[in-house]
Design a protein around this motif. Structure first.
Motif, PDB file in Angstrom:
ATOM      1  N   THR A 154       7.818   4.358   0.668  1.00  0.00           N
ATOM      2  CA  THR A 154       8.467   5.407   1.464  1.00  0.00           C
ATOM      3  C   THR A 154       9.854   5.667   0.897  1.00  0.00           C
ATOM      4  O   THR A 154      10.639   4.739   0.721  1.00  0.00           O
ATOM      5  CB  THR A 154       8.618   4.930   2.928  1.00  0.00           C
ATOM      6  OG1 THR A 154       7.352   4.510   3.407  1.00  0.00           O
ATOM      7  CG2 THR A 154       9.132   6.046   3.801  1.00  0.00           C
ATOM      8  N   SER A 198       0.791  -1.227   0.000  1.00  0.00           N
ATOM      9  CA  SER A 198       0.000   0.000   0.000  1.00  0.00           C
ATOM     10  C   SER A 198       0.826   1.280   0.000  1.00  0.00           C
ATOM     11  O   SER A 198       0.382   2.305  -0.490  1.00  0.00           O
ATOM     12  CB  SER A 198      -0.925   0.011   1.222  1.00  0.00           C
ATOM     13  OG  SER A 198      -0.136  -0.146   2.379  1.00  0.00           O
ATOM     14  N   THR A 199       2.040   1.227   0.548  1.00  0.00           N
ATOM     15  CA  THR A 199       2.793   2.477   0.737  1.00  0.00           C
ATOM     16  C   THR A 199       4.222   2.339   0.237  1.00  0.00           C
ATOM     17  O   THR A 199       4.868   1.319   0.456  1.00  0.00           O
ATOM     18  CB  THR A 199       2.875   2.816   2.249  1.00  0.00           C
ATOM     19  OG1 THR A 199       1.596   2.636   2.817  1.00  0.00           O
ATOM     20  CG2 THR A 199       3.325   4.248   2.467  1.00  0.00           C
ATOM     21  N   ILE A 251      -1.008   4.481  -4.966  1.00  0.00           N
ATOM     22  CA  ILE A 251      -0.102   4.006  -3.914  1.00  0.00           C
ATOM     23  C   ILE A 251       0.259   5.202  -3.033  1.00  0.00           C
ATOM     24  O   ILE A 251       0.618   6.261  -3.541  1.00  0.00           O
ATOM     25  CB  ILE A 251       1.205   3.429  -4.515  1.00  0.00           C
ATOM     26  CG1 ILE A 251       0.900   2.315  -5.507  1.00  0.00           C
ATOM     27  CG2 ILE A 251       2.147   2.947  -3.433  1.00  0.00           C
ATOM     28  CD1 ILE A 251       0.599   0.983  -4.920  1.00  0.00           C
ATOM     29  N   LYS A 252       0.188   5.001  -1.714  1.00  0.00           N
ATOM     30  CA  LYS A 252       0.551   6.101  -0.807  1.00  0.00           C
ATOM     31  C   LYS A 252       2.053   6.327  -0.870  1.00  0.00           C
ATOM     32  O   LYS A 252       2.830   5.367  -0.975  1.00  0.00           O
ATOM     33  CB  LYS A 252       0.161   5.729   0.636  1.00  0.00           C
ATOM     34  CG  LYS A 252      -1.239   6.165   1.021  1.00  0.00           C
ATOM     35  CD  LYS A 252      -1.458   6.104   2.508  1.00  0.00           C
ATOM     36  CE  LYS A 252      -1.419   4.675   2.978  1.00  0.00           C
ATOM     37  NZ  LYS A 252      -2.393   4.325   3.972  1.00  0.00           N
ATOM     38  N   PHE A 253       2.445   7.587  -0.739  1.00  0.00           N
ATOM     39  CA  PHE A 253       3.872   7.904  -0.778  1.00  0.00           C
ATOM     40  C   PHE A 253       4.218   8.788   0.401  1.00  0.00           C
ATOM     41  O   PHE A 253       3.507   9.728   0.710  1.00  0.00           O
ATOM     42  CB  PHE A 253       4.206   8.629  -2.088  1.00  0.00           C
ATOM     43  CG  PHE A 253       5.607   9.155  -2.139  1.00  0.00           C
ATOM     44  CD1 PHE A 253       5.858  10.522  -2.037  1.00  0.00           C
ATOM     45  CD2 PHE A 253       6.680   8.302  -2.294  1.00  0.00           C
ATOM     46  CE1 PHE A 253       7.158  11.022  -2.091  1.00  0.00           C
ATOM     47  CE2 PHE A 253       7.983   8.792  -2.332  1.00  0.00           C
ATOM     48  CZ  PHE A 253       8.225  10.150  -2.233  1.00  0.00           C
ATOM     49  N   ASN A 254       5.290   8.474   1.097  1.00  0.00           N
ATOM     50  CA  ASN A 254       5.793   9.422   2.078  1.00  0.00           C
ATOM     51  C   ASN A 254       7.310   9.412   2.096  1.00  0.00           C
ATOM     52  O   ASN A 254       7.959   8.577   1.452  1.00  0.00           O
ATOM     53  CB  ASN A 254       5.189   9.192   3.475  1.00  0.00           C
ATOM     54  CG  ASN A 254       5.363   7.779   3.956  1.00  0.00           C
ATOM     55  OD1 ASN A 254       6.296   7.086   3.562  1.00  0.00           O
ATOM     56  ND2 ASN A 254       4.461   7.326   4.806  1.00  0.00           N
ATOM     57  N   ASP A 282       6.513  -0.404   4.956  1.00  0.00           N
ATOM     58  CA  ASP A 282       6.005  -1.278   3.901  1.00  0.00           C
ATOM     59  C   ASP A 282       7.086  -1.423   2.825  1.00  0.00           C
ATOM     60  O   ASP A 282       7.988  -2.223   2.940  1.00  0.00           O
ATOM     61  CB  ASP A 282       4.713  -0.674   3.360  1.00  0.00           C
ATOM     62  CG  ASP A 282       3.931  -1.654   2.503  1.00  0.00           C
ATOM     63  OD1 ASP A 282       2.810  -1.313   2.081  1.00  0.00           O
ATOM     64  OD2 ASP A 282       4.436  -2.763   2.254  1.00  0.00           O
TER      65      ASP A 282
END
Lengths: 382, 362
Positions: free
Chosen positions: B193, B190-191, B222-225, B244
Motif C-alpha cells: 500500500t 500479499s499487498t 502483488i496487490k497494490f493500493n 500489510d
C-alpha cells in the motif's frame, strides 16, 4: 499561579457576559447579526455522504426550533471552478458562518477545502477528542483538544518541478501565524480550564521551520505561567497516542501534524462518524466533521453516521449564541449514541442513518414538548 | 557441487531474489558490530552470546563510531568504521547517543549518507506474551530514507518566514517502490500500500504515487493500493489487521513506523533495518541509550535481537533466524524470565541465558 488562572477566568467571563451574543469566539470583534431574530447559515453539502448528512442536519435543526435559515451552495467536485468558489465565499462572508461537508478534489486540481480555509483566513482548526460512553474502544478517559494551524505549513500549495523527475514542495512557517495559533491555543486552554498545552513538532530535523514554530509556542507559554507547556516530537507523539493518550490535554501543532494526530485521535474514540471540528478565523467560521472524510464508499447507502455532522451543527448553534438549541441537539445525539446505543455500522451496529436521525428527532420532540408544557403551565424552562 | 547448485535454486525459490547473497554456503560471514552507547554494549553482548549458542556462522567485527576530529576540524565517523562496513556490507548497530554541541552531525544521518541507506524497513508484529491494546498486528513499514521532508534544505526568506523544502525525486521513489515489492515477494506478503497525501501535495506526492504505480504494473502478482495518510492513521488505530506492507516517503514513514511500534509495545521490542545500494545494510535497534539503567544488567535486548534476526534473514540464514526467533518469542510468551520493561523482574543476563537454553535445545 492560581491568581493568573483566576484572572484569565475572570477576563474570559467578562468577555462572555458582555458579548454574550458573540460567544465561542476568542476575539471580541466577532459579530453575528440576527435579522428579524433569525440567523442565516451557509450550507455546503459537498460530495460523498455530505448531501445526505446535511439534509438530516437541516431537519434536526428545524425540529429543535432554532431560528436558522439556510442558504445552500453547491460547491463540489463537478461544480468547482473559480466562479463557484467565489460565489461560495461571498455567501460565507455574508452570513459569517457555514456548515460544510468535504469537497472531493479531482486529480490535478487544487483542493477547494484548502482554498476556502486559506482565503477566509480560518486559521484555527479545533477538534475535541473525548471518549464517548457506549462506544467500545481500546482506550478510555481520553479528553484531548487538538488545535491545528489551518492556513500554512505543508498546505501552502507551492510546488515546482526543478528538473524533470525532481519535485520540490515548500513548507512555509511564519512567526506571525505560529504566534497567532499559539496564542489561540493558550487562550483556549484558559477559557476551558485546561491545565497543559503540548506543542507537536519535528524541530530536531526541521530545525528552522519547526524550530520557529516551537520557539513561538515557547515564547507564548511564558505569558501564561499558569498553564503547563511542553514540546513533543511528532513521531513520539503518535507512539504515545496509541499507548497512553490520557496524558494529553490541549495540543497545538502545524497543519500536517494536525491532520495526522487529529485522525489518530478520532480513530481512538470510535472513528470519523462521531468527531466534529470547527475552523475559526477572526471574522468567519466553518463547522464540519473532524476528520474531513468525504465517505465516497458509503455514499447513498444510508449507513453513514450522522453524529459528527450533528455535533458540528450544535457547535455552530453555540457559536451563534443559540446555546440552548445547541445543547438540545448535542444531548440528544449523545443520548442516542451512549444510552440507547443506536449505532451505525462504523460503530459496530446495524442501524441506518435514518434510524439514528429519527431517534434523535424523537428525543428532541419529547424535550421540546416538555418545555412547551412547562411554559404553558407558567414555568420558564432552563 | 551439483547439490550446492540445487540447494541454491531451491533456496532462491523459497527466499526470493532480493535476499539471496553471494556466499551461499555455511562459511562464516563477518558483520560489523556497532555496540553503541548506554545499554548498547550490554545488549550487543547478549546478541553475541545468543548467536554463539545457536552456532550462527557470524563473526563480529566491533567498531567504535564515536566521532573524531578530522584534519579539517570537523567531527566525523572514524575511517576504520567506514572501511569495516564497506568491506563487510552488513552491520548491526546499537543505540547511539547524539553528542550535544557544535560540529557534530547526527551520526545516524552520517551513516545513512555514507552507505546510501535508502530504505528503512520496520516489521511490526504483535508479540505473544507482551499484551498491548492491539492484537494480531503484522505490518511492515517501508520508508524512503534519503529525501522527502528530511532533506535538511531550509531557508529563512525574511525575518520570521521560513521555508523547508520537501524533495521528491523519481529515482528515489522508484528505488524504494521496487524494494517494497521485492520485500513483499521475498517475505510472502500479499499487498503493498502506498501512503501519500497527493490531494494536497499534488506534484510531490503525485510523483511518488506515479512511481509506485509504475512499479506495481511490473509486479502484478502483488496487490497494490493507495491510501491517504490521514485515512491510514484513522483506520490503523481502529483495525491494524487490515494493513500489510506500507511504502511511503520519509516523514510519513517516520510517523507511521513509530505509530506501528507503539501498537506492538514500543521501541524496546521493534526491529529495524536500513537497506542501502550495493547490498549494504545496517540493522539497528531504534530505542534510546537509556543511560539511567546502563551497566545495571536491566536492559532488554529484544529489539537488537530481532534486528539481528532480520539481518540473518537478509543474509540468507533463514533457518538460524527461525530458531533464534522462536526461542526469543517462546521466552517472552512463557513469561517466566522477563526484563523489567516487559513486566518481569529478571536481569538481562537471565533473559539471555533462557533464550540460549532454548536455542541449544533445538
Amino acid at each position: 499561579m492560581s491568581f493568573s488562572r483566576n484572572l484569565g477566568k475572570l477576563l474570559s467571563w467578562q468577555v462572555n457576559n458582555e458579548f454574550s451574543r458573540y460567544t465561542y469566539s476568542y476575539s471580541s470583534n466577532f459579530t453575528h447579526e440576527a435579522y428579524g431574530g433569525r440567523h442565516t447559515v451557509t450550507l455546503l453539502p459537498g460530495d460523498g455522504v455530505g448531501p445526505e448528512l446535511i439534509g438530516h442536519v437541516k431537519e434536526v435543526i428545524r425540529f429543535s426550533g432554532a431560528p436558522i435559515d439556510f442558504e445552500t451552495i453547491n460547491l463540489d467536485a463537478d461544480h468547482g471552478d473559480e466562479d463557484y468558489l467565489s460565489h461560495a465565499m461571498l455567501a460565507i462572508k455574508r452570513n459569517g458562518v457555514a456548515l460544510k461537508a468535504p469537497i472531493e478534489t479531482k486529480q490535478g486540481s487544487k483542493s477547494k477545502n484548502v482554498e476556502l480555509r486559506t482565503k477566509l483566513d480560518l486559521f484555527a482548526n479545533i477538534i475535541h477528542i473525548k471518549s464517548i460512553p457506549g462506544i467500545a474502544t481500546r482506550h478510555h478517559d481520553i479528553d484531548i483538544h487538538i488545535i491545528r494551524e489551518n492556513t500554512e505549513g505543508e498546505y501552502s500549495n507551492l510546488e515546482h518541478e526543478s528538473v524533470p523527475g525532481v519535485v520540490e514542495n515548500l513548507k512555509i512557517i511564519t512567526a506571525e501565524k505560529s504566534t497567532r495559533i499559539a496564542k489561540f491555543a493558550f487562550d483556549y486552554a484558559v477559557k476551558h480550564n485546561r491545565r497543559k498545552v503540548t506543542a507537536i513538532h519535528k524541530a530536531n530535523i526541521m530545525k528552522l521551520g519547526d524550530g520557529l514554530f516551537l520557539e513561538c509556542c515557547t515564547n507564548m507559554s511564558k505569558l501564561y505561567p499558569a498553564i503547563e507547556f511542553e514540546g513533543m516530537i511528532v513521531d513520539n507523539c503518535s507512539m504515545q497516542m496509541v499507548s497512553k493518550p490520557q496524558q494529553f490535554d490541549v495540543m497545538v501543532m502545524p497543519n500536517l501534524y494536525g491532520n495526522i494526530i487529529g485522525n489518530l485521535g478520532a480513530g481512538l474514540i470510535g472513528g470519523p462518524g462521531i468527531v466534529s471540528g470547527m475552523n475559526l478565523g477572526d471574522q468567519f467560521a466553518i463547522f464540519e466533521t473532524g476528520t474531513r472524510n468525504s465517505g465516497r464508499s458509503i455514499q447513498g447507502k444510508n449507513i453513514a453516521n450522522p453524529a459528527a455532522m450533528l455535533l458540528a451543527s450544535s457547535q455552530m448553534l453555540d457559536h451563534l449564541g443559540l446555546k440552548d438549541h445547541g445543547k438540545l441537539i448535542r444531548e440528544s445525539v449523545k443520548k442516542v449514541i451512549s444510552e440507547e446505543k443506536i449505532h451505525t455500522p462504523d460503530l459496530g451496529g446495524q442501524a441506518t442513518t435514518l434510524q439514528v436521525v429519527q431517534a434523535i428527532v424523537k428525543d428532541i420532540k419529547e424535550k421540546t414538548q416538555q418545555c412547551l408544557c412547562l411554559y404553558i403551565l407558567g414555568y420558564r424552562s432552563n | 557441487m551439483a547439490a550446492r547448485v540445487l540447494l541454491n535454486s531451491v533456496q532462491r525459490l523459497i527466499v526470493g531474489k532480493a535476499f539471496v547473497t553471494r556466499n551461499f554456503s555455511s562459511e562464516t560471514r563477518t558483520v560489523t558490530l556497532i555496540p553503541g552507547d548506554g545499554i548498547g554494549p550490554e545488549i550487543s553482548e547478549s546478541v553475541k552470546t545468543i548467536f554463539a549458542a545457536a552456532q550462527a556462522p557470524i563473526a563480529w567485527e566491533p567498531v567504535d563510531v564515536t566521532p573524531v576530529k578530522g584534519p579539517d576540524g570537523l567531527f566525523a565517523i572514524p575511517q576504520k568504521a567506514i572501511d569495516s562496513v564497506h568491506k563487510n556490507k552488513i552491520g548491526l548497530k546499537g543505540p547511539l547517543a547524539t553528542p550535544i554541541g557544535k560540529g557534530h552531525r547526527s551520526l545516524n544521518l552520517a551513516l545513512r549518507k555514507e552507505f546510501n541507506l535508502y530504505a528503512n524497513v520496520r516489521p511490526c508484529k504483535s508479540i505473544e506474551g507482551y499484551k498491548t491494546p492491539y492484537d494480531d498486528v503484522d505490518i511492515v513499514t517501508i520508508r524512503e530514507n534519503t529525501e522527502g521532508e528530511y532533506s535538511g534544505i531550509e531557508h529563512v526568506i525574511v525575518q520570521g518566514v521560513v521555508q523547508s523544502i520537501k524533495l521528491i525525486t523519481k529515482e528515489a521513489s522508484i528505488r524504494v517502490a521496487e524494494f517494497a515489492f521485492d520485500y513483499a515477494k521475498s517475505n510472502q506478503r500479499s499487498t503493498v500500500t502506498a501512503v501519500h497525501k497527493a490531494n494536497i501535495m499534488r506534484m510531490s506526492d503525485g510523483l511518488f504515487l506515479r512511481c509506485c504505480r509504475h512499479v506495481a504494473e511490473k509486479n502484478t502478482d502483488i496487490k497494490f493500493n493507495e491510501i491517504y495518510l490521514d485515512t491510514v492513521c484513522l483506520n490503523m488505530v481502529q483495525d491494524p489487521t487490515q494493513f500489510d506492507v506500507l511504502v511511503m516517503p520519509n516523514l510519513y514513514g517516520d510517523i507511521l513506523s513509530d505509530l506501528c511500534a507503539g501498537l506492538i509495545g514500543g521501541l524496546g521490542v521493534t526491529p529495524s533495518g536500513n537497506i542501502g545500494a550495493d547490498g549494504a545494510a545496517i540493522f539497528e535497534s531504534v530505542h534510546g541509550t537509556a543511560p539511567d539503567i546502563a551497566g545495571e544488567d536491566k536492559a532488554n535486548p529484544t529489539a537488537l535481537l530481532l534486528s539481528a534476526i532480520m539481518m540473518l534473514r537478509h543474509m540468507g540464514f533463514g533457518d538460524y533466524a527461525c530458531r533464534i526467533e522462536k526461542a526469543c518469542f517462546d521466552t517472552i510468551r512463557e513469561g517466566n524470565v522477563l526484563t523489567g520493561d516487559l513486566g518481569g523482574k529478571s536481569t538481562c543476563s537471565e533473559f539471555t541465558n533462557e533464550i540460549c537454553r532454548k536455542v541449544e535445545a533445538t
